[in-house]
Motif scaffolding. Structure first.
Motif, PDB file in Angstrom:
ATOM      1  N   THR A  56      37.697  13.807  69.890  1.00 12.03           N
ATOM      2  CA  THR A  56      37.778  12.379  70.216  1.00 12.03           C
ATOM      3  C   THR A  56      36.418  11.802  70.595  1.00 12.03           C
ATOM      4  N   ARG A 105      35.502  11.547  73.545  1.00 10.65           N
ATOM      5  CA  ARG A 105      35.754  10.829  74.801  1.00 10.65           C
ATOM      6  C   ARG A 105      35.776  11.735  76.018  1.00 10.65           C
ATOM      7  N   THR A 163      43.881   6.383  71.276  1.00 10.32           N
ATOM      8  CA  THR A 163      42.947   7.487  71.067  1.00 10.32           C
ATOM      9  C   THR A 163      43.704   8.769  70.746  1.00 10.32           C
ATOM     10  N   GLU A 211      44.798   8.638  67.123  1.00  2.75           N
ATOM     11  CA  GLU A 211      43.656   8.920  66.247  1.00  2.75           C
ATOM     12  C   GLU A 211      43.304  10.402  66.264  1.00  2.75           C
TER      13      GLU A 211
END
Length: 455
Positions: free
Chosen positions: A91, A93, A244, A247
């Motif tokens: 990700t 993130r 997220t 995805e």
């Protein structure tokens, strides 16, 4: 002949028959025990040589949540670890670190060696210096650690939980988590083959079947192996957002994502057809030593699918990590091969090259050993591996592997021989040989006894 003598004679006949049956069963059972212990003993065997490799450097971003994935020095399940790692790291993130109680090379399933990013102390110094905190810790299935390491892991997990860290176990990692006492009085789940033992050993935990994961506040537990993918997506939902997570599921081609809730899964149990794994581990007529070529930039799930599926989940082969030196995976993990391709080639039956990037680059094999590329299209990393097991071994073995991975095969087409008939014939032949040996021994014994009674 008296009634007593007749009764004694019948008893002797039944004892002889029972002895023949017992010996007939003991022969294939003995072969099975020796071979199976050897196969399972190889799964997490540490490398014979001593190597010193530093992990790849990672840039820590204090603005991102930090997730630590635990490994144990005696061995860690490769899919429980690398599946969640790729979901989270992919990700962009999170700060994602593989951590251990001590700095060492850690064996994963099938002899894939990983270099942990940080020790517990190094992680503490990293977060302390930046006034940061650990947001989540992921606990894969660990081989039983040494007592000192067990105590260190227990104490570390309790400290993290007390500090508010989200604690997530994957598959049999629930045993490590339950041993801390952090699951007492809570609902939890684990792999379907482990739940009976966990219920016996941890009676204060409310063990649940048929759920991908159980979210109970600051603790999440997942079912078997690939359920860790959903556990990682749940971490993304909770620490970032659902878009997220969606995805992330698409990025790894996980088709079974259930946004915001845990999906129901079948409540599995042992079936007659599951004897296939015992046949593979005990009587395989074509034992395979499989070289797995490590290449730079390989996907973590691509590695996991290869090393766990042919070994622990199906027992059709022994894998050996081969390559030209340490490699860095797609999202920054460091792996060390156990041999070069050239030096291992003479002992290998197959050379598998996992990874879509490796296929596109056409990474070469070795003299006399043709490379077999597993990942040739964009799809979930386990799909081509299960198709290969069905094609080169048998369909039932591939289905059993999927069952133990807790992976639905709804849209994965498997073709190949239906059942390992040769492996089924071997124990039958061994049983007949054992019975013949028992009968022959009994006849010889009776003749000697009769000869000794003659005047």
């Amino acid at each position: 002949m008296t009634v007593h003598e007749a009764g004694t004679g019948k008893i002797r006949v039944w004892v002889r028959r029972a002895a023949v049956v017992l010996v007939a069963l003991l022969v294939p059972a003995g072969v099975s025990a020796v071979n199976t212990v050897g196969r399972f003993g190889d799964l997490y065997r540490a490398r014979a040589d001593v190597v010193s490799v530093q992990p790849a450097a990672k840039v820590h971003d204090p603005a991102k949540p930090t997730v630590a994935l635990l490994v144990g020095g005696s061995g860690t399940n490769v899919a429980d670890l690398l599946g969640p790692y790729e979901v989270l790291a992919g990700t962009g993130r999170f700060n994602t670190y593989v951590v251990s109680a001590g700095s060492r090379l850690v064996p994963l399933t099938g002899g894939l060696d990983i270099v942990p990013d940080l020790t517990f102390d190094e992680l503490g110094r990293l977060l302390g210096e930046r006034r940061d905190k650990l947001d989540a810790v992921v606990i894969p299935a660990l081989q039983p650690p040494a007592p000192a390491e067990f105590d260190s892991i227990n104490a570390w997990l309790r400290r993290q939980s007390a500090a508010g860290t989200l604690t997530v176990s994957v598959c049999a990692g629930a045993r490590t988590l339950a041993a801390t006492g952090l699951l007492d009085g809570r609902p939890a789940t684990s792999h379907w083959t482990r739940l009976a033992g966990l219920r016996d050993d941890f009676r204060d935990v409310n063990w649940i079947s048929g759920e991908r994961y159980v979210d109970d506040g600051n603790v999440i537990t997942t079912a078997g192996v690939l359920s860790g993918t959903d556990g990682a997506l749940r971490i993304v939902e909770r620490l970032v957002d659902m878009d997220t997570a969606r995805e992330a599921a698409q990025a790894v081609h996980w088709r079974h994502y259930s946004p915001g809730v845990s999906a129901r899964i079948p409540v599995s149990d042992w079936a007659a057809s599951d004897v296939v794994v015992a046949l593979n581990s005990s009587y395989q007529s074509r034992p395979s030593t499989i070289g797995v070529r490590l290449t730079e930039g390989i996907g973590e799930l691509e590695l996991a699918a290869t090393f766990v599926s042919y070994t622990e989940e199906s027992m059709v082969g022994r894998t050996v990590a081969v390559g030209d030196g340490p490699v860095r995976s797609r999202h920054g993990l460091t792996f060390v091969p156990r041999s070069t391709v050239a030096s291992a080639a003479a002992d290998l039956d197959r050379l598998l090259v996992p990874g879509l990037d490796a296929f596109r680059l056409q990474v070469p094999g070795a003299a006399g050993l043709r490379p077999e590329y597993l990942h040739t299209t964009e799809e979930f990393a386990f799909d081509p591996v299960l198709r290969d097991i069905a094609r080169t071994y048998d369909v039932q073995t591939a289905r059993f592997a999927a069952k133990t991975l807790e992976y639905p095969l709804l849209d994965v087409e498997l073709t190949g021989r239906a059942w390992p008939w040769t492996e089924t014939l071997i124990p039958a032949v061994l049983a007949l040989l054992g019975a013949a040996a028992a009968i022959t021994t009994g006849m010889v014994f009776r003749r000697f006894r009769a000869a000794g009674r003659r005047p």
